[in-house]
Design an enzyme around this catalytic site. Sequence first.
Site, PDB file in Angstrom:
ATOM      1  N   CYS A   1     -17.072  19.136  16.507  1.00 20.98           N
ATOM      2  CA  CYS A   1     -15.990  20.130  16.682  1.00 20.98           C
ATOM      3  C   CYS A   1     -14.810  19.811  15.786  1.00 20.98           C
ATOM      4  O   CYS A   1     -13.850  20.571  15.726  1.00 20.98           O
ATOM      5  CB  CYS A   1     -15.607  20.298  18.151  1.00 20.98           C
ATOM      6  SG  CYS A   1     -14.197  19.321  18.718  1.00 20.98           S
TER       7      CYS A   1
ATOM      8  N   HIS B   1     -25.624  -1.342  -1.850  1.00 21.13           N
ATOM      9  CA  HIS B   1     -26.736  -1.187  -2.793  1.00 21.13           C
ATOM     10  C   HIS B   1     -27.556  -2.470  -2.924  1.00 21.13           C
ATOM     11  O   HIS B   1     -27.004  -3.560  -2.870  1.00 21.13           O
ATOM     12  CB  HIS B   1     -26.192  -0.788  -4.172  1.00 21.13           C
ATOM     13  CG  HIS B   1     -25.614   0.593  -4.195  1.00 21.13           C
ATOM     14  ND1 HIS B   1     -26.388   1.718  -4.327  1.00 21.13           N
ATOM     15  CD2 HIS B   1     -24.332   1.023  -4.085  1.00 21.13           C
ATOM     16  CE1 HIS B   1     -25.607   2.782  -4.306  1.00 21.13           C
ATOM     17  NE2 HIS B   1     -24.352   2.401  -4.161  1.00 21.13           N
TER      18      HIS B   1
ATOM     19  N   GLU C   1       0.848  -1.194   0.000  1.00 22.20           N
ATOM     20  CA  GLU C   1       0.000   0.000   0.000  1.00 22.20           C
ATOM     21  C   GLU C   1       0.885   1.245   0.000  1.00 22.20           C
ATOM     22  O   GLU C   1       1.789   1.366   0.821  1.00 22.20           O
ATOM     23  CB  GLU C   1      -0.912  -0.016   1.238  1.00 22.20           C
ATOM     24  CG  GLU C   1      -1.647   1.274   1.534  1.00 22.20           C
ATOM     25  CD  GLU C   1      -2.510   1.765   0.371  1.00 22.20           C
ATOM     26  OE1 GLU C   1      -3.268   0.976  -0.207  1.00 22.20           O
ATOM     27  OE2 GLU C   1      -2.388   2.976   0.039  1.00 22.20           O
TER      28      GLU C   1
ATOM     29  N   VAL D   1       4.429   0.352  -5.601  1.00 18.84           N
ATOM     30  CA  VAL D   1       4.968  -0.602  -6.576  1.00 18.84           C
ATOM     31  C   VAL D   1       5.499   0.192  -7.766  1.00 18.84           C
ATOM     32  O   VAL D   1       4.774   0.991  -8.351  1.00 18.84           O
ATOM     33  CB  VAL D   1       3.883  -1.605  -7.024  1.00 18.84           C
ATOM     34  CG1 VAL D   1       4.379  -2.449  -8.185  1.00 18.84           C
ATOM     35  CG2 VAL D   1       3.470  -2.472  -5.845  1.00 18.84           C
TER      36      VAL D   1
ATOM     37  N   SER E   1     -19.996   6.946  -0.890  1.00 22.05           N
ATOM     38  CA  SER E   1     -21.320   7.128  -0.279  1.00 22.05           C
ATOM     39  C   SER E   1     -21.619   6.170   0.868  1.00 22.05           C
ATOM     40  O   SER E   1     -22.620   6.330   1.557  1.00 22.05           O
ATOM     41  CB  SER E   1     -22.418   6.979  -1.344  1.00 22.05           C
ATOM     42  OG  SER E   1     -22.197   7.866  -2.403  1.00 22.05           O
ATOM     43  N   ALA E   2     -20.801   5.154   1.059  1.00 24.93           N
ATOM     44  CA  ALA E   2     -20.946   4.222   2.187  1.00 24.93           C
ATOM     45  C   ALA E   2     -22.264   3.450   2.143  1.00 24.93           C
ATOM     46  O   ALA E   2     -22.895   3.223   3.155  1.00 24.93           O
ATOM     47  CB  ALA E   2     -20.800   4.969   3.519  1.00 24.93           C
TER      48      ALA E   2
END
Lengths: 473, 422
Positions: free
Chosen positions: A437, A49, A31, A172, A45-46
């Site tokens: 906050c 579907h 990564e 990579v 959008s989390a």
Amino acid sequence: MFDVVVIGAGVVGCAIARQLSRLQARVVVLERCDDVASGTTKANSAIVHPGHSAKPGSLMAKYNLLGNQLYDSWCKELDVPFRRNGSMTIAFTEEEVEALRKVYDDGITNGVPGMELLNGEEALKLEPNLNPEVMGALFAPSGGIVCPYELTLGMAENAFVNGVQFRFETKVESLERNGEGWDVKTSTGEIISTRSVVNAAGVYTDYFNNMVSEQKFEIIPRIGEYWMIDKTYANAFKSTIFQVPGKMGKGVLVSPTVDGTLILGPTARNVTDREDVSTTREGLDQVLEVARRSWPGLPSRSFITTFSGLRSHLARHDFVLGEVSDAPYFFNAAGIESPGLTAAPAIAVDLALEIRDRLGLAESDDYRSGRPPVYRFRHMSLEEREEAIKRDADFGRIICRCELVTEAEIRDSIRRPLGARSVDGVKRRTRAGMGRCQSGFCLPRVMDILSEELGKPLTEITKFGGESRILSK
Amino acid sequence: MNEVDVLIIGGGPAGLAAALSAREAGCSNILILEREQELGGILRQCIHPGFGLHIFKEELTGPEYAARYVKRVLESGIPYETDTMVIDITPDRVVTTVSRKDGLRQIRAKSIVLAMGCRERPRGALGIPGSRCAGIFSAGTAQRFVNLEGELPGKRIVILGSGDIGLIMARRLTFAGAKVLAAVELMPYSSGLTRNVVQCLNDYDIPLMLSHTVTEIRGKDRLEAVVISEVDGRLKPIPGTERVIECDTLLLSVGLIPENELSKAAGVELDGVTGGPVVNDRLGTNVAGIFACGNVLHVHDLVDNVSEESERAGRYAAEFALGHRDSDAERMIAVRDGAGVRGLVPQLVSLESLRNGESVNLMFRPANVYQNAFLVLESDGQPVKRFRRLILTPGEMQTIKLDASMFGNQLPQKTISVSVEM
């Protein structure tokens, strides 16, 4: 020698890593960022579907349905909050009502369960805050909401527990053929030899595919902008509200999140820079304008933050999955845009099977499906809280007052497998700093704990790795 | 369950003053709850001078001002608990706290003083577009880093907003060796005290760019630049006026929000303008026995005013706990913002208080900058008194000390209002 190198620790890469961890295989995930879920996975959008909006016969339709069905078990095993709150697509004109019927028919073809076509009155009864001009709606009870980075963390931690390795801040640089397998050269100077490569690099999947194959494709990064609304309005809507794609609505949804906030978005604009996820005035304004069509009562003084993310769009608008015919032992998971989050577990299941059979890997005999326990003080009952503080006094100190996150949770987020190494890492694991906050209160406290746990001076603590230091030297 | 007479939530200037006056009013069973490790509240990080000119007739720093109250609290033997967070208040005044040493605890109180202060408005609430890189701080968070942790947030600084904390930080960061490039203010006037504009910006040649705002934030990992634009009369950025300022830090001083999540849990009614509870002239909320004072009630300009207001809240809370007076039974006159006036507190005045000749302070902020203006006090819609003001600005709070004589022989029956007249 590894059996599999997975490029990318997003939701797809980590889902595949989790499935591969069921096998007797040496697997490493590479990564480029300092944490999992740092690209497209953290900014979408989390939504899980239901599957009525994918083109019948497409891979998107297939994996949307399969993925949706896996969410209950995966989220339970990984202790990730998931709620089937239902998806409602709403129509305001005769034309849009007609279009809804087409979506319904596609849903039937795709195998979506339990869908209902509603008239305006019925829709308003379910969702009283909807625009009263609503003429019709399609309700799909199998639609759900999940926190994409929490799911990804869960999958990654589970994979790690089962022996998968993860290397962060590792890009990579090249893929070279080595016998039947590959040599993967990384930005850290290492050359990793592997029998196979999985390309789950999100908006960079074309880069790696085109490096090894003549069957080239081009990812068109498509930016989507969002607003988050304070949890005061958590009960404004029960289900996820979509608009029929048309000239006004370009897919802007209004949805509760599993964390009790509301999300509005996204826009859709093709861009060229794959690194830039800046929001724009025009985009943010557009989200509000279109969202107000669904929710005329949208409060203007309730925003907690804005963000944007890139989708990996392909011109053919379908997933590209599996081994590449002119590049043996190179497997793609590319073009993963919506419903990619929903599809990820199912994609992982099939891809891991394909890899198992191709490499002749055996099933592991000590696979564990879970991860170390996750503590969420905000969800505990009074008795559980009392118990937790008795066990560990650090539960008695609240660090993030908006989201009620304790010192024990912050320390755990750093100490646990693949623990947080930056302020955003702590934030995504605990929600410290995600409240109204926006870390004004907890930032110095979280930094003190990070500094202590990591043995680094405050001036070396970053927001998200790289040069994102919070303080000046 | 523990029981106390007066429970004070917050050990900052408001809570400390309320505790002392509750003690003086004859209440012995008082408890102050403070989430930080020490008493003093936000004053602990306000190391600049300028505090106490009204109350102590001398110029003190924030920690010095707080220390005077802390000393008196200690001398009075008023119990307090630090490192203790209140996580819930019920309408019948049961308070749930969390702390390392006592775990989870519930306390029943005869009266409660809300003194939780305020928080800063974050970037997200404004929706400033651009990158979400490191280097963006609210001014108070930056102040904590510099003054309590000894760390520098950055070296080339732009400040958005001209609230007092932002202005103070402009000077503080200059002292610390940073270059403050500009303070950018959306409005055509500063929202801070005039003395802070003079002493913190002008004295260090830091430009105050009025009618400007930040329209874009640029930077990959760390902030690299902000784009600022001039705004028109409707506060909208004017295309073509964009200017790029290279900087590594953006401080936000764009407003303070009374912190009333706990008040809401207790069923306390809030005022849409002040963001704080609706209170009567005895600083009581709609929930019997729950009082509010300081920045949780409305954002003050001077701590001296906080102390004065909180002394009254503490006294009334003690009287309620001791069963001396119940304002529920009294007839209330509504206090309304007139033209040019925002956020009058208290929102209700008891007719009985006026009859008894008790002093009532009406506090508010002007809605704009006015010169040579009059504040007009109205009773039931009729002007009854005018007060001359050479200058009125939103950054400086105004107080009118009401007394019954102002109304002649006819006390108000329904409403009192204040407006600005040019």
